[in-house]
Design a protein around this motif. Structure first.
Motif, mmCIF file in Angstrom:
data_model
loop_
_atom_site.group_PDB
_atom_site.id
_atom_site.type_symbol
_atom_site.label_atom_id
_atom_site.label_comp_id
_atom_site.label_asym_id
_atom_site.label_seq_id
_atom_site.Cartn_x
_atom_site.Cartn_y
_atom_site.Cartn_z
ATOM 1 N N LYS A 65 0.835 -1.215 0.000
ATOM 2 C CA LYS A 65 0.000 0.000 0.000
ATOM 3 C C LYS A 65 0.864 1.256 0.000
ATOM 4 N N VAL A 66 1.883 1.246 0.848
ATOM 5 C CA VAL A 66 2.715 2.443 0.991
ATOM 6 C C VAL A 66 3.551 2.683 -0.267
ATOM 7 N N THR A 67 4.135 1.628 -0.827
ATOM 8 C CA THR A 67 4.961 1.847 -2.030
ATOM 9 C C THR A 67 4.073 2.248 -3.222
ATOM 10 N N ASP A 68 2.849 1.724 -3.289
ATOM 11 C CA ASP A 68 1.941 2.150 -4.368
ATOM 12 C C ASP A 68 1.646 3.643 -4.249
ATOM 13 N N HIS A 69 1.361 4.071 -3.031
ATOM 14 C CA HIS A 69 1.061 5.489 -2.796
ATOM 15 C C HIS A 69 2.268 6.357 -3.154
ATOM 16 N N LEU A 70 3.445 5.945 -2.684
ATOM 17 C CA LEU A 70 4.657 6.731 -2.957
ATOM 18 C C LEU A 70 4.940 6.791 -4.455
ATOM 19 N N ARG A 71 4.747 5.652 -5.136
ATOM 20 C CA ARG A 71 5.034 5.611 -6.576
ATOM 21 C C ARG A 71 4.177 6.644 -7.317
ATOM 22 N N ASN A 72 2.886 6.724 -6.957
ATOM 23 C CA ASN A 72 2.012 7.712 -7.603
ATOM 24 C C ASN A 72 2.504 9.129 -7.370
ATOM 25 N N LYS A 73 2.882 9.404 -6.117
ATOM 26 C CA LYS A 73 3.397 10.748 -5.784
ATOM 27 C C LYS A 73 4.652 11.055 -6.591
ATOM 28 N N ILE A 74 5.533 10.088 -6.662
ATOM 29 C CA ILE A 74 6.819 10.298 -7.327
ATOM 30 C C ILE A 74 6.605 10.577 -8.810
ATOM 31 N N ILE A 75 5.689 9.855 -9.409
ATOM 32 C CA ILE A 75 5.386 10.093 -10.829
ATOM 33 C C ILE A 75 4.794 11.503 -10.995
ATOM 34 N N VAL A 85 11.609 4.846 -5.105
ATOM 35 C CA VAL A 85 10.757 4.048 -4.210
ATOM 36 C C VAL A 85 11.100 2.577 -4.444
ATOM 37 N N MET A 86 10.927 1.772 -3.393
ATOM 38 C CA MET A 86 11.188 0.337 -3.540
ATOM 39 C C MET A 86 10.175 -0.282 -4.497
ATOM 40 N N THR A 87 10.653 -1.175 -5.370
ATOM 41 C CA THR A 87 9.758 -1.914 -6.260
ATOM 42 C C THR A 87 9.737 -3.373 -5.816
ATOM 43 N N LEU A 126 25.352 15.883 4.171
ATOM 44 C CA LEU A 126 24.705 14.564 4.145
ATOM 45 C C LEU A 126 23.544 14.537 5.141
ATOM 46 N N ALA A 127 23.769 15.124 6.306
ATOM 47 C CA ALA A 127 22.708 15.167 7.326
ATOM 48 C C ALA A 127 21.526 15.996 6.810
ATOM 49 N N ARG A 128 21.817 17.109 6.172
ATOM 50 C CA ARG A 128 20.731 17.950 5.645
ATOM 51 C C ARG A 128 19.932 17.196 4.573
ATOM 52 N N LYS A 129 20.652 16.507 3.685
ATOM 53 C CA LYS A 129 19.973 15.768 2.616
ATOM 54 C C LYS A 129 19.171 14.594 3.196
ATOM 55 N N GLY A 130 19.716 13.975 4.223
ATOM 56 C CA GLY A 130 18.977 12.894 4.887
ATOM 57 C C GLY A 130 17.675 13.418 5.479
ATOM 58 N N GLY A 131 17.752 14.603 6.088
ATOM 59 C CA GLY A 131 16.554 15.233 6.656
ATOM 60 C C GLY A 131 15.516 15.498 5.574
ATOM 61 N N GLU A 132 15.994 15.969 4.440
ATOM 62 C CA GLU A 132 15.080 16.191 3.311
ATOM 63 C C GLU A 132 14.406 14.874 2.908
ATOM 64 N N GLY A 133 15.208 13.810 2.882
ATOM 65 C CA GLY A 133 14.694 12.499 2.451
ATOM 66 C C GLY A 133 13.568 12.006 3.352
ATOM 67 N N ILE A 134 13.794 12.059 4.666
ATOM 68 C CA ILE A 134 12.756 11.589 5.599
ATOM 69 C C ILE A 134 11.567 12.549 5.585
ATOM 70 N N GLY A 135 11.857 13.839 5.514
ATOM 71 C CA GLY A 135 10.781 14.835 5.458
ATOM 72 C C GLY A 135 9.904 14.615 4.229
ATOM 73 N N LYS A 136 10.546 14.317 3.129
ATOM 74 C CA LYS A 136 9.815 14.090 1.881
ATOM 75 C C LYS A 136 8.944 12.835 1.983
ATOM 76 N N PHE A 137 9.517 11.793 2.545
ATOM 77 C CA PHE A 137 8.748 10.560 2.745
ATOM 78 C C PHE A 137 7.477 10.868 3.542
ATOM 79 N N GLN A 138 7.626 11.605 4.644
ATOM 80 C CA GLN A 138 6.448 11.907 5.471
ATOM 81 C C GLN A 138 5.471 12.824 4.736
ATOM 82 N N ARG A 139 6.011 13.787 4.014
ATOM 83 C CA ARG A 139 5.125 14.687 3.258
ATOM 84 C C ARG A 139 4.347 13.912 2.192
ATOM 85 N N GLN A 140 5.051 13.017 1.490
ATOM 86 C CA GLN A 140 4.368 12.266 0.431
ATOM 87 C C GLN A 140 3.337 11.294 0.994
#
Ligand code: GN1
Ligand code: MG
Length: 351
Positions: A65-75, A85-87, A126-140
């Motif tokens: 469910k989560v990867t399907d949702h993320l995939r749509n957002k990413i597209i 996103v993991m496939t 790297l820490a800043r980019k990691g923060g962006e990554g987790i933040g983006k995951f939660q936002r998506q």
């Protein structure tokens, strides 16, 4: 390796496989890289730990469910659905897992090539980019409304952990309990503060949202230019406070030492990496947080590191039944390193 080839053969043609080799640094599942002939992609094969995840089909249902949702957002956002996103692969029966004759559960996903993962953050960037990554995951995931199974009871739930803790102190290894008098007191001294915080979550003042629940640095893939590509290891995706994800990320991104550093003098908060992580995190997730979440952001690391101390110590007191260990006192070493990290954080933040 014949057996592994047979298992992977439920997801892909076995003839395409060149070799299957151990991969990664997880403490729970067994992970392998499936190398295939050059015209095919490589894959990640995983044996899920049944001891930790009692209902693997439910867990995989969450991940689908989560990867399907993320995939749509990413597209939608113009990203690359094969790299951001993991496939997951399915078996010939259409299941996202394979159950072998011994009742073990296996899953397979696309290996994302040209990626790097880190155990510790070497730069603020790297820490800043990691923060962006987790933040983006939660936002998506913010507009995801479906139910998710609670795949591990009481995961990151402090009330549940205290119940487990009290039972462990009653029935754990007596010799080890005696040896850990200081560590046990350390837990008890902070108990009230932690329960007070958890009440805010139970009362809904700090809301539950979709969270990753295992945001350590090694669960984020970067590209060779140092940009975040993808959040992996979605085994524990559930509803929880975002402070758990924030805290668990800080635990690894902004620790000067290792999670299991034998020399605790190495361990301590790197405040610059902490600030860089926050900056990246808020640039993506800032708008979705409520006032209470913002106010308690700096308590996230305290709560999660405290919980990690309890979990490592409980496992030590129960004779090491949960985490993989490399030597007999490994869980105690992890406990002490995480205690030092929390003490260091406490010296920076007053709440
Ligand atoms: C476990 O094995 P891994 O890296 O996915 C654990 C996490 C801990 C982590 C500590 C399901 O994660 O909660 O934070 O070890 N996962 C589970 O390194 O218990
Ligand atoms: Mg994990």
């Amino acid at each position: 390796m014949g057996k592994l080839n047979n298992i992977a053969g439920n997801f892909i043609p076995e003839d395409n496989i060149i070799e299957i080799v151990p991969f990664g640094s997880g403490l729970i599942n067994n992970t392998y890289l499936v190398k295939t002939k050059s015209s095919f992609p490589d894959y990640i094969l995983q044996r899920k730990n049944k001891n930790v995840f009692p209902n693997v089909p439910a867990m995989m249902d969450n991940i689908v469910k989560v990867t399907d949702h993320l995939r749509n957002k990413i597209i939608e956002e113009g990203g690359d659905p094969e790299r951001n996103v993991m496939t997951l692969l399915t078996t010939t029966n259409g299941d996202p897992f394979f159950e072998d004759a011994e009742g073990e559960f296996w899953t397979m996903s696309l290996y994302i090539p040209d990626t790097i993962s880190y155990e510790t953050a070497s730069t603020n960037d790297l820490a800043r980019k990691g923060g962006e990554g987790i933040g983006k995951f939660q936002r998506q995931m913010a507009d995801f409304t479906q139910d998710l199974y609670l795949t591990i009871e009481g995961f990151h739930d402090l009330k549940f952990r205290f119940k487990q803790w009290d039972e462990t102190i009653k029935s754990g290894n007596r010799k080890r309990i005696k040896e850990c008098k200081k560590e046990i007191e350390w837990i008890e001294n902070r108990r009230k503060k932690m329960v007070d915080f958890w009440n805010l979550v139970e009362e809904g003042k700090i809301p539950k949202r979709v969270t990753h629940n295992d945001t350590k640095l090694s669960n984020i893939l970067f590209d060779k230019e140092g940009n975040v590509l993808c959040v992996i290891d979605l085994d524990t995706v559930m509803y929880n406070t975002v402070l758990a994800d924030f805290g668990d990320a800080i635990r690894t991104f902004a620790n000067q030492g290792k999670e299991d550093d034998i020399n605790i003098d190495n361990v301590g908060l790197d405040i610059e990496k902490y600030n860089s992580y926050i900056e990246g995190y808020l640039s993506e997730a800032g708008e979705m947080l409520n006032e209470m979440e913002k106010e308690y952001l700096s308590f996230g690391p305290q709560y999660i590191i405290y919980e990690q101390v309890m979990r490592f110590l409980m496992d030590y007191l129960k004779d090491d039944v949960y985490y993989k260990i490399d030597y007999p006192t490994h869980n105690l070493v992890r406990t002490r390193a995480q205690m030092k990290l929390l003490e260091s954080i406490e010296s920076f933040f007053q709440i």
